[in-house]
Scaffold this motif. Sequence first.
Motif, mmCIF file in Angstrom:
data_model
loop_
_atom_site.group_PDB
_atom_site.id
_atom_site.type_symbol
_atom_site.label_atom_id
_atom_site.label_comp_id
_atom_site.label_asym_id
_atom_site.label_seq_id
_atom_site.Cartn_x
_atom_site.Cartn_y
_atom_site.Cartn_z
ATOM 1 N N GLY A 119 3.811 9.240 7.091
ATOM 2 C CA GLY A 119 5.207 9.303 6.685
ATOM 3 C C GLY A 119 5.644 8.102 5.857
ATOM 4 N N ILE A 120 4.920 6.993 5.961
ATOM 5 C CA ILE A 120 5.274 5.803 5.195
ATOM 6 C C ILE A 120 5.118 6.042 3.698
ATOM 7 C CG2 ILE A 120 4.501 3.425 4.690
ATOM 8 C CD1 ILE A 120 6.233 3.650 7.139
ATOM 9 N N THR A 121 4.183 6.902 3.305
ATOM 10 C CA THR A 121 3.984 7.151 1.876
ATOM 11 C C THR A 121 5.210 7.795 1.232
ATOM 12 O OG1 THR A 121 2.968 9.314 2.303
ATOM 13 C CG2 THR A 121 1.506 7.389 2.216
ATOM 14 N N TYR A 122 6.036 8.475 2.010
ATOM 15 C CA TYR A 122 7.283 9.041 1.491
ATOM 16 C C TYR A 122 8.391 7.995 1.466
ATOM 17 C CZ TYR A 122 4.822 13.433 2.304
ATOM 18 O OH TYR A 122 3.895 14.439 2.298
ATOM 19 N N LEU A 123 8.409 7.128 2.439
ATOM 20 C CA LEU A 123 9.447 6.101 2.500
ATOM 21 C C LEU A 123 9.206 4.989 1.486
ATOM 22 C CD1 LEU A 123 9.746 5.829 6.387
ATOM 23 C CD2 LEU A 123 11.386 6.905 4.830
ATOM 24 N N ASN A 124 7.953 4.617 1.296
ATOM 25 C CA ASN A 124 7.616 3.547 0.348
ATOM 26 C C ASN A 124 6.194 3.781 -0.159
ATOM 27 O OD1 ASN A 124 7.193 1.264 -1.154
ATOM 28 N ND2 ASN A 124 7.665 -0.192 0.474
ATOM 29 N N PRO A 125 6.030 4.477 -1.281
ATOM 30 C CA PRO A 125 4.682 4.741 -1.814
ATOM 31 C C PRO A 125 3.920 3.471 -2.154
ATOM 32 C CG PRO A 125 6.331 6.133 -2.881
ATOM 33 C CD PRO A 125 7.085 5.120 -2.091
ATOM 34 N N LYS A 126 4.623 2.352 -2.344
ATOM 35 C CA LYS A 126 3.964 1.099 -2.690
ATOM 36 C C LYS A 126 3.658 0.238 -1.466
ATOM 37 C CE LYS A 126 5.940 0.691 -7.327
ATOM 38 N NZ LYS A 126 6.713 -0.167 -8.261
ATOM 39 N N TYR A 127 3.757 0.831 -0.292
ATOM 40 C CA TYR A 127 3.458 0.054 0.917
ATOM 41 C C TYR A 127 2.028 -0.479 0.849
ATOM 42 C CZ TYR A 127 3.201 -1.226 5.829
ATOM 43 O OH TYR A 127 3.045 -1.921 7.012
ATOM 44 N N TYR A 128 1.055 0.426 0.577
ATOM 45 C CA TYR A 128 -0.320 0.008 0.309
ATOM 46 C C TYR A 128 -0.700 0.208 -1.161
ATOM 47 C CZ TYR A 128 -1.557 -0.210 5.308
ATOM 48 O OH TYR A 128 -1.645 -0.526 6.639
ATOM 49 N N ASN A 129 0.203 0.787 -1.933
ATOM 50 C CA ASN A 129 -0.057 1.201 -3.316
ATOM 51 C C ASN A 129 -0.841 2.513 -3.344
ATOM 52 O OD1 ASN A 129 1.359 -0.564 -4.881
ATOM 53 N ND2 ASN A 129 -0.388 -1.889 -5.378
ATOM 54 N N TYR A 130 -0.617 3.269 -4.379
ATOM 55 C CA TYR A 130 -1.317 4.532 -4.638
ATOM 56 C C TYR A 130 -1.132 5.542 -3.514
ATOM 57 C CZ TYR A 130 -3.638 1.267 -7.815
ATOM 58 O OH TYR A 130 -3.898 0.299 -8.758
ATOM 59 N N GLY A 131 -0.076 5.419 -2.734
ATOM 60 C CA GLY A 131 0.189 6.377 -1.673
ATOM 61 C C GLY A 131 -0.827 6.370 -0.558
ATOM 62 N N ARG A 132 -1.538 5.290 -0.367
ATOM 63 C CA ARG A 132 -2.562 5.212 0.666
ATOM 64 C C ARG A 132 -1.939 5.128 2.059
ATOM 65 N NH1 ARG A 132 -7.729 3.676 -0.992
ATOM 66 N NH2 ARG A 132 -7.912 3.211 -3.216
ATOM 67 N N THR A 133 -2.690 5.598 3.058
ATOM 68 C CA THR A 133 -2.269 5.457 4.452
ATOM 69 C C THR A 133 -3.175 4.503 5.222
ATOM 70 O OG1 THR A 133 -3.589 7.372 5.114
ATOM 71 C CG2 THR A 133 -1.286 7.767 4.497
#
Length: 457
Positions: A242-256
Amino acid sequence: MDSTSQALPNVTNVTSGTNNNFNTPFVVGDIIIEGNKKTKPYIIERELPFKTGDSIYLPDLVKGFEISRQQLINTSLFNEVVISLKSFRGYVVDILIQVKERWYIFPLPYLKPIDRNLNEWAKQGYGLDRVNYGFKFTYNNFTGRNDKLKLWLITGYTQRIEFQYDQPYADKSLKHGYRVGFAYSFNREINYATIDNQQVFVDSLRNGIRQWAGHIDWTYRPGLRTVHSFSVSYTHQEVDSGITYLNPKYYNYGRTSVSFPELVYNVNYVNVDYKAFPLTGWQAEGTIVKRGFNNAMNMWQINANATKGWALTKKDFFSWNGVGMLRFPFNQPYINQRMFGYGNMYLRGLENYVIDGSAGVLTRQSYRHQLFKFNVPTYLKSKSHDHIPFRIYARLFSDIGYSYNKNFTNNSLTNRTLYTYGAGVDLVSFYDFVLRLDYSFNQLGQKGLFLHIKNDF
């Protein structure tokens, strides 16, 4: 007490003997050590700028006593240190070193809010559901060689298991050492973004954030005051999708998830009266970090930190601290953007905010005046803990900082000069306990009372 002994622990000045023939070199004879029930004698002798058989002029020897006292106090092994000339045998001088050892074993219950400081916990309503609890076992001076064993078993808001062993003197030369450790943690709450200079959290995601990490370090201490270390570590993090929707740049490139090795070189120089609360002398530290080697994680980081303290009078002191950090390339994921407001890198008066960035500088100035110096008896039978020393200082301060952020520019405190000022009180006691109470003002027109506590437990 002279100006170099104002910081804790309480230390008796050295005596210089009665021989006034300062123009004739003396030979260091026996070095007698008393009070070290646990610490190996050669670990104490490692901190001395002289050894048995050295030829030295008496004034230089007395200066060496103060260096030795300072070095021994900064090992964090002793509450008190007294060094004196024991006797003269012609031109041979015997030296007496008396130490009062600390307690080294701390099997303590652990109870601590998960927020980055007490003010942040207050903003969250002092909720007990935001508290970690568990068991923290620390064994300092494990084998009498100033080695440290740490085992943490934490639950509550965060689940954490951590083990570390630090052996700074692993060879006969007492110059080479190592440190090994690993940690596992799981947290339901995730700080996924910074909005309006505030950490934004989510705790409704089922999988939260999980991390495994391990490291092995090599340390090298060629002399008294400088330590080099090189660390190799490996970290794996995974976060709820769900973090990829809140902040796609959390890890960059939508990674989980992300896994990366990290190489760290650090050099540390310490020449202060008391490193837990330095009033005089200076210390400096530099660090180079290489984190990751591919698109998932690729960062260089350079840190520099220096502190200088001056004694203006016997009770008045001025200190300056400068910190700089640079990360490149500037296009970093959110998890690599933390700058001000985390750990010890903050402006006094802006504790309620966080400022992210890939480059930052900070300068802190403080003037202190000693108000009180006293001891409180403990009525314990232990000779090393028969009293608790206290020092209380009044303080005036001002801070200036700047954080550059290329990607996350929607926060008003990034990419601008920051400044704060105020007054406070410092209370210092043994076991490196420092309590700071600040009344601060910042450039936003805000003011407030802030509490900071540091200790060695």
